[in-house]
Design an enzyme around this catalytic site. Structure first.
Site, PDB file in Angstrom:
ATOM      1  N   LYS A 184       0.843  -1.193   0.000  1.00 10.16           N
ATOM      2  CA  LYS A 184       0.000   0.000   0.000  1.00 10.16           C
ATOM      3  C   LYS A 184       0.884   1.251   0.000  1.00 10.16           C
ATOM      4  O   LYS A 184       2.020   1.194   0.485  1.00 10.16           O
ATOM      5  CB  LYS A 184      -0.841   0.040   1.291  1.00 10.16           C
ATOM      6  CG  LYS A 184      -1.958  -0.969   1.366  1.00 10.16           C
ATOM      7  CD  LYS A 184      -2.695  -0.852   2.707  1.00 10.16           C
ATOM      8  CE  LYS A 184      -3.766  -1.900   2.852  1.00 10.16           C
ATOM      9  NZ  LYS A 184      -4.887  -1.751   1.912  1.00 10.16           N
ATOM     10  N   ARG A 242     -10.106 -11.634   2.395  1.00 13.63           N
ATOM     11  CA  ARG A 242     -10.972 -12.685   1.830  1.00 13.63           C
ATOM     12  C   ARG A 242     -10.276 -14.043   1.841  1.00 13.63           C
ATOM     13  O   ARG A 242     -10.937 -15.070   1.902  1.00 13.63           O
ATOM     14  CB  ARG A 242     -11.424 -12.261   0.413  1.00 13.63           C
ATOM     15  CG  ARG A 242     -10.322 -12.119  -0.566  1.00 13.63           C
ATOM     16  CD  ARG A 242     -10.722 -11.308  -1.803  1.00 13.63           C
ATOM     17  NE  ARG A 242     -10.761  -9.863  -1.544  1.00 13.63           N
ATOM     18  CZ  ARG A 242     -11.127  -8.956  -2.434  1.00 13.63           C
ATOM     19  NH1 ARG A 242     -11.516  -9.323  -3.645  1.00 13.63           N
ATOM     20  NH2 ARG A 242     -11.124  -7.678  -2.121  1.00 13.63           N
TER      21      ARG A 242
HETATM   22  N1  BES Z   1      -7.895  -3.915   4.772  1.00 14.91           N
HETATM   23  C1  BES Z   1      -8.120  -3.505   3.439  1.00 14.91           C
HETATM   24  C2  BES Z   1      -9.432  -2.778   3.237  1.00 14.91           C
HETATM   25  C3  BES Z   1      -9.563  -1.419   3.869  1.00 14.91           C
HETATM   26  C4  BES Z   1      -9.306  -0.302   3.115  1.00 14.91           C
HETATM   27  C5  BES Z   1     -10.007  -1.276   5.162  1.00 14.91           C
HETATM   28  C6  BES Z   1      -9.467   0.944   3.681  1.00 14.91           C
HETATM   29  C7  BES Z   1     -10.149  -0.032   5.727  1.00 14.91           C
HETATM   30  C8  BES Z   1      -9.889   1.078   4.986  1.00 14.91           C
HETATM   31  C9  BES Z   1      -8.126  -4.718   2.507  1.00 14.91           C
HETATM   32  O1  BES Z   1      -7.353  -5.794   2.889  1.00 14.91           O
HETATM   33  C10 BES Z   1      -7.614  -4.254   1.185  1.00 14.91           C
HETATM   34  O2  BES Z   1      -6.511  -3.837   1.131  1.00 14.91           O
HETATM   35  N2  BES Z   1      -8.453  -4.332   0.176  1.00 14.91           N
HETATM   36  C11 BES Z   1      -8.098  -3.884  -1.133  1.00 14.91           C
HETATM   37  C12 BES Z   1      -8.660  -4.868  -2.126  1.00 14.91           C
HETATM   38  C13 BES Z   1      -8.164  -4.634  -3.532  1.00 14.91           C
HETATM   39  C14 BES Z   1      -6.711  -4.980  -3.644  1.00 14.91           C
HETATM   40  C15 BES Z   1      -8.987  -5.491  -4.462  1.00 14.91           C
HETATM   41  C16 BES Z   1      -8.723  -2.512  -1.345  1.00 14.91           C
HETATM   42  O3  BES Z   1      -9.842  -2.287  -0.904  1.00 14.91           O
HETATM   43  O4  BES Z   1      -8.048  -1.664  -1.917  1.00 14.91           O
HETATM   44 ZN    ZN Z   2      -5.332  -5.604   2.168  1.00 15.98          ZN
END
Ligand code: BES
Ligand code: ZN
Ligand code: ZN
Length: 505
Positions: A280, A354
């Site tokens: 990230k 997931r």
């Molecule tokens: N933990 C994150 C989701 C999240 C994002 C929670 C912002 C709280 C605030 C999750 O594991 C994630 O990173 N999801 C990705 C999925 C994507 C790669 C398809 C996302 O939402 O960007």
């Molecule tokens: Zn994630």
């Protein structure tokens, strides 16, 4: 803080502050507010006519009496704004209680006395109001003090003052239920606010064990060898990048010995989500310590359930791991084999929640738990869709959705049902595995839910994406900055309403 209900006249109670209220746009106060106004020689009504007290929702006006006129026992009278009467509901009471408690704590009040807000012309049942005041007060006074001295001293006691002794037997259990629910939520907040260097998967397992010992719950923890033996390749895949060992934690409450059935609560327990190799951006990454908000919620909901003792069985399942990049980390393109035998092509290692839930869902079904409710900070896309106030709810069973939404509604936790269209399922098709772990650009919260559905057979299941409301960046009502503890009270309410001795809780 201790909360008690007593019989008396609010105008003559010995306390550091007394609290009355006002609806917006009401020129002449009624009920208890009128009685206090009278004792103050009309000070409140004159401040209303001067436009200083407006009754706007969340506003708390303070009148210092300095012991004069002598009829008012407290040195401080707080007038809590209830907002417009047509917008009034139980959740507004929670918000008002949070606001006036914080306002009075700032003024160094240790003992406060309040009337039952909304139980008169507000039209709310007295016991519903009492429960909401207890919840709102305890939630609103929360602060995370482990690494910093608190700014203010604690409010030690809150008296809820009623006129008739006959109401006390229904108010006391309501206050207890509200207090237990709020304390469980605050415990979840503590766990979520804890930084990831302290709240590791092992630490979560330890916290669960302590909870189990204290509240007489069954506790089990599985390590990577056990996971290996059970074929949990998806959970193990995410854990590969971290030097912290993953844990699969279960906590069980048995309130109905004669039944084999048990509710299954699953919580995403990523104690830190860096994204892994699909890393990230650094901006906002610190917030990813709260990627275990679902895990904390299911764990602490079980604490409240153990204290309230509904006649029902419930098990919490928590897959816990970090998601970090390293030389041993999961890579984009890797294929994992989940516990149910399905193969997953990992396109993006940041879609890890997931993956760990896939194995947790299989395990929950192996235990025969039903229905299943999972809580997960799963997708940024859900925040885009619903903003930060609403959790997104996805399900394979409309009856269960209706029950969960009803429970949520009673707690003031806002949730919104989202669709799961068949057509989007093809986005998860992989050329070389049974599924891939991400879909296309749009509708990411939905494709995430459809991915989870691949790991649920016929068991009724609800998935709640709490990525938006798990955290708050502002203080308002009973919500503070940081972890909100969303989901805890809905799960407690669901267990209570599904229990055989429903009315006892
Ligand atoms: N933990 C994150 C989701 C999240 C994002 C929670 C912002 C709280 C605030 C999750 O594991 C994630 O990173 N999801 C990705 C999925 C994507 C790669 C398809 C996302 O939402 O960007
Ligand atoms: Zn994630
Ligand atoms: Zn995550």
């Amino acid at each position: 803080m201790e909360i008690k209900v007593i019989v008396g006249d609010i105008a003559h109670i010995e306390a550091d502050a007394i609290v009355v209220n006002l609806f917006e746009g009401v020129p002449q106060p009624g009920g208890a507010t009128a009685a206090v106004d009278k004792a103050l020689d009309g000070a409140i009504s004159s401040l209303i006519s001067r436009g200083e007290i407006k009754g706007k929702f969340g506003e708390v006006n303070i009148v210092h009496t300095f012991g004069k006129p002598l009829q008012v026992g407290a040195g401080i009278v707080a007038i809590a704004g209830l907002g417009k009467s047509q917008d009034f509901n139980t959740d507004k009471i929670r918000g008002v209680a949070g606001e006036f408690c914080r306002a009075l704590r700032k003024l160094n009040c240790h003992k406060i006395a309040t009337i039952l807000h909304g139980a008169g012309i507000g039209g709310i049942e007295p016991e519903v109001s009492a429960q909401a005041i207890a919840e709102g007060a305890l939630l609103g006074l929360y602060s995370f003090n482990k690494y910093k001295k608190p700014e203010y001293e604690d409010v030690e006691e809150m008296l809820i003052v009623v006129r008739e002794a006959g109401k006390i037997p229904i108010l006391e259990p309501a206050i207890r239920k509200g207090s237990v629910a709020a304390e469980a939520t605050n415990l979840a907040r503590d766990m979520i606010n804890e930084p990831a260097n302290y709240m590791t998967p092992s630490q979560m397992a330890k916290a669960a064990e302590e909870i189990a010992n204290k509240y007489k719950l069954e506790f089990q923890v599985f390590d990577s060898e056990d996971m290996e033996a059970m074929g949990m390749g998806a959970l193990l895949g995410v854990a590969k990048g971290s030097s912290q060992p993953p844990k699969l934690i279960t906590l069980s409450y048995k309130g109905d010995e004669r039944s084999e059935k048990a509710l299954g609560f699953l919580g995403k327990g990523i104690t830190f989500d860096s994204g892994g190799i699909s890393i990230k951006p650094s901006e906002g990454m610190a917030e990813m310590k709260d990627d275990m908000a679902g895990a904390a919620a299911v764990m602490t909901a079980l604490v409240a359930i153990a204290r309230l003792k509904p006649q029902i069985n419930a098990t919490a399942i928590i897959p816990a791991t970090e998601n970090l990049p390293s030389g041993t980390a999961l890579k984009p393109g890797d294929i994992l084999k989940a516990m149910n035998g399905k193969t997953i092509e990992v396109i993006n290692t940041d879609a890890e929640g997931r993956l760990i839930l896939a194995d947790a869902l299989s395990y929950a079904q192996r235990l025969g738990l039903s229905p299943l409710i999972d809580l997960a900070t799963l997708t940024g896309a859900c925040c885009v869709a619903l903003g930060t106030l609403y959790g997104g709810l996805f399900s394979n069973d409309q009856d269960l959705v209706d029950k969960v939404l009803k429970a949520a509604e009673r707690t003031g936790e806002r949730m919104w049902q989202m669709p799961m269209p068949e057509e989007y399922k093809q986005q998860l098709k992989s050329e070389i595995a049974d599924v891939k772990n991400i879909g296309d650009k749009y509708g990411g919260a939905i494709t995430a839910a459809l991915f989870l559905a691949e790991f649920v057979d016929n068991t009724p299941w609800v998935h709640i994406d709490i990525a938006g409301p798990a955290n708050s960046n502002k203080e308002s009502g009973y919500i503070l900055k940081g972890a909100t503890g969303i989901g805890v009270r809905t799960l407690i309410e669901l267990a209570s309403s599904e229990a055989k001795n429903q009315e006892a809780t």
